[in-house]
Design an enzyme around this catalytic site. Structure first.
Site, mmCIF file in Angstrom:
data_model
loop_
_atom_site.group_PDB
_atom_site.id
_atom_site.type_symbol
_atom_site.label_atom_id
_atom_site.label_comp_id
_atom_site.label_asym_id
_atom_site.label_seq_id
_atom_site.Cartn_x
_atom_site.Cartn_y
_atom_site.Cartn_z
ATOM 1 N N GLU A 49 73.735 -8.728 35.712
ATOM 2 C CA GLU A 49 72.614 -9.672 35.775
ATOM 3 C C GLU A 49 72.569 -10.387 37.122
ATOM 4 O O GLU A 49 73.586 -10.797 37.665
ATOM 5 C CB GLU A 49 72.767 -10.691 34.648
ATOM 6 C CG GLU A 49 71.735 -11.800 34.613
ATOM 7 C CD GLU A 49 72.037 -12.835 33.547
ATOM 8 O OE1 GLU A 49 71.133 -13.610 33.218
ATOM 9 O OE2 GLU A 49 73.182 -12.866 33.041
ATOM 10 N N LYS A 59 63.639 -10.899 31.121
ATOM 11 C CA LYS A 59 64.394 -11.516 30.040
ATOM 12 C C LYS A 59 63.496 -12.419 29.203
ATOM 13 O O LYS A 59 62.767 -13.254 29.717
ATOM 14 C CB LYS A 59 65.557 -12.327 30.630
ATOM 15 C CG LYS A 59 66.488 -12.921 29.598
ATOM 16 C CD LYS A 59 67.639 -13.675 30.273
ATOM 17 C CE LYS A 59 68.583 -14.264 29.244
ATOM 18 N NZ LYS A 59 69.673 -15.042 29.881
ATOM 19 N N CYS A 99 71.926 -10.739 29.242
ATOM 20 C CA CYS A 99 72.780 -11.841 28.814
ATOM 21 C C CYS A 99 72.781 -11.979 27.285
ATOM 22 O O CYS A 99 73.057 -11.025 26.584
ATOM 23 C CB CYS A 99 72.363 -13.131 29.510
ATOM 24 S SG CYS A 99 73.596 -14.460 29.403
#
Length: 511
Positions: free
Chosen positions: A269, A334, A385
């Site tokens: 990430e 995301k 994540c």
């Protein structure tokens, strides 16, 4: 407390408090050391015995609150470090916020105590697991753990995940505690414990039956090689603009020996800090994190979109799939942002909150779930994540044709704690639920490969710079869970609601 047998004499205040504390610590223990997973099978028995002998409803609610605090405070104390280092809050303020969050999380146990007080154990002790699973499913915990997640190291028990996610295992765990509590009380009642034991045996039997079936599909699938790169860039170095290119050099150097040996390179990430405009079809050379790579690259980067007139720019935490020439095969933004790290809850209404935590980002959630297609090789379900903690993203993308699950993340924000391993223990359920290989790539660990049975086949260390060449097999199995999702959890929730309403109606009719 309502039950078929008259309630025994109340416990002393200190004995009841000790029982509630014992339950909380027994629940927390596996989250601090997963080898302690058997404790989860008996964890709720002390609290249930104390609730049955509580002198009043108020005392029962207090016992639930104590058990909730005793669970959350030790198990997830790493949140203090996260809010302090990641969010930039002063340590004292981080402690205060953690106390508030722990109290909020303990409310789940308060509601559970109220439900048990109203329904008792129910036939065969079934009211206990029905109430808990309904709360586990609905309660909005910041860190959405499930009792079933505590069985991380008990592979056979995880296999029911392709039917009902972690909730069926949670149900049987709570049923076992209820059965034990009823077996310990006077007069003793053994049938609930026997029934819970039979249910546990059925879970094991399902695992023994199901695993060979999945293995046949694995053996028949083609092999794809992926290279996982963990650069271990420190938090200060990662955020230092003067070191952005040096940080990328670290990832390039680690990747160089792999690029001719794998079909896909994967970086974690937000490795690249160069902002890329939304809709870009080919990255300019200055924005390419690894120009000329001979293997396609999936990496975490940053994207932006121009706002409507008078609006604020939309900033995204993104995953890009590119080739060595900069062709963008796809981008995923995301959707599930981390509170106090990527945004501050309520700051859209109270912007001054960002002045309390200037390090907190101001990202925008992505608009939708998209797969990233590597032509002729893989259809990836990209998650970023903590998006591998809720089940809906992986399930939806698998239903849309993804044959490999993937998470890129940076758990360095949690320091040298159990948090990265707790994250992993929850995430492995996505592999079992959808029967897919699952690749997890972190900046500082724990990078690893999870097979469709939820087993971690390979894992890199924490805070190490190293690589892993992993073999995955694209699968196209369609599981019950992928098709229907949380039908089991919704059904249990409906049963719990109907049961509580019926009990309330009966009490009013009797009055």
């Amino acid at each position: 407390m309502s039950d078929a047998v008259a309630a025994p004499a109340p416990l002393s205040r200190w004995a009841a408090l000790a029982a509630a504390l014992a339950t909380g610590l027994l629940i927390a223990a596996p989250w601090l050391d997963f080898s302690l997973w058997p404790l989860a099978w008996v964890a709720f028995a002390p609290l249930l015995l104390a609730l049955e002998r509580a002198g009043s409803r108020r005392q029962a609610l207090r016992l639930g609150f104590v058990a909730g605090l005793a669970t959350n405070i030790p198990a997830f104390f790493w949140l203090v470090y996260t809010m302090h280092v990641f969010g930039g809050f002063p340590y004292v303020l981080a402690l205060f916020l953690y106390a508030c969050l722990s109290a909020l999380s303990a409310t789940q146990f308060v509601l559970f105590a109220a439900g048990v007080r109203a329904l008792g154990f129910g036939p065969l002790g079934l009211a206990v697991p029905v109430l808990w699973v309904a709360l586990e499913f609905l309660f909005p915990n910041l860190f959405p753990w499930r009792m079933g997640n505590s069985q991380f190291e008990a592979t056979l028990l995880l296999q029911s995940g392709d039917l009902a996610g972690p909730y069926l295992l949670s149900f049987v765990l709570l049923w076992a505690s209820a059965g034990l509590a009823l077996a310990l009380r006077k007069p003793r009642r053994w049938p609930p414990l026997a029934a819970a034991g039979a249910a546990a045996a059925l879970l094991v039997a399902y695992g023994l039956w199901r695993m060979p079936m999945v293995q046949v599909a694995i053996d028949a699938a083609r092999v794809v090689q992926v290279g996982l790169v963990q650069g271990n860039i420190g938090l200060r170095e990662k955020g230092n603009i003067a070191l952005f290119e040096i940080n990328l050099d670290t990832y390039r150097a680690l990747s160089a020996p792999l690029q001719d040996r794998v079909d896909l390179l994967i970086w974690p990430e937000s490795v690249a800090q160069e902002w890329v405009e939304g809709g870009t079809a080919r990255l300019p050379t200055e924005a390419h994190p690894y120009p000329g790579t001979r293997a396609p690259l999936l990496y975490g980067g940053l994207a932006f979109e121009y706002p409507p007139p008078g609006g604020q720019p939309r900033l995204f935490n993104s995953a890009f799939l590119i080739d060595g020439a900069g062709k963008v095969y796809g981008r995923y933004d995301k959707r599930v942002l981390l509170p106090f790290g990527e945004y501050i809850p309520g700051a859209s209404l109270l912007p001054w909150l960002y002045s309390l935590s200037p390090q907190t980002g101001q990202f925008t959630p992505g608009d939708g779930l998209v797969t990233l297609d590597l032509p002729g090789k893989l259809r990836l379900a990209p998650l970023i994540c903590y998006e591998d903690v809720p089940a809906d993203g992986a399930r939806t993308m698998t239903a849309n044709g993804a044959d490999l699950l993937l998470t890129i993340f940076n758990d360095a924000w949690f320091g040298n704690s159990m948090a990265p391993y707790q994250h992993e223990a929850i995430a492995v359920w996505r592999a079992v639920e959808n029967r897919r290989y699952f690749v997890r790539v972190g900046n500082a660990g724990v990078t690893g490969l999870v097979d469709p049975f939820g087993r971690v086949l390979a894992r890199l260390g924490m805070f190490t710079a190293e690589t892993l060449r992993a073999e995955v097999r694209p699968l196209h199995l369609a599981t019950v869970y992928t098709r229907v999702g949380d039908v089991f959890a919704w059904t249990v929730t409906a049963v719990a609601a109907a049961w509580l309403l019926w009990r309330r109606w009966r009490a009013r009719s009797a009055g």
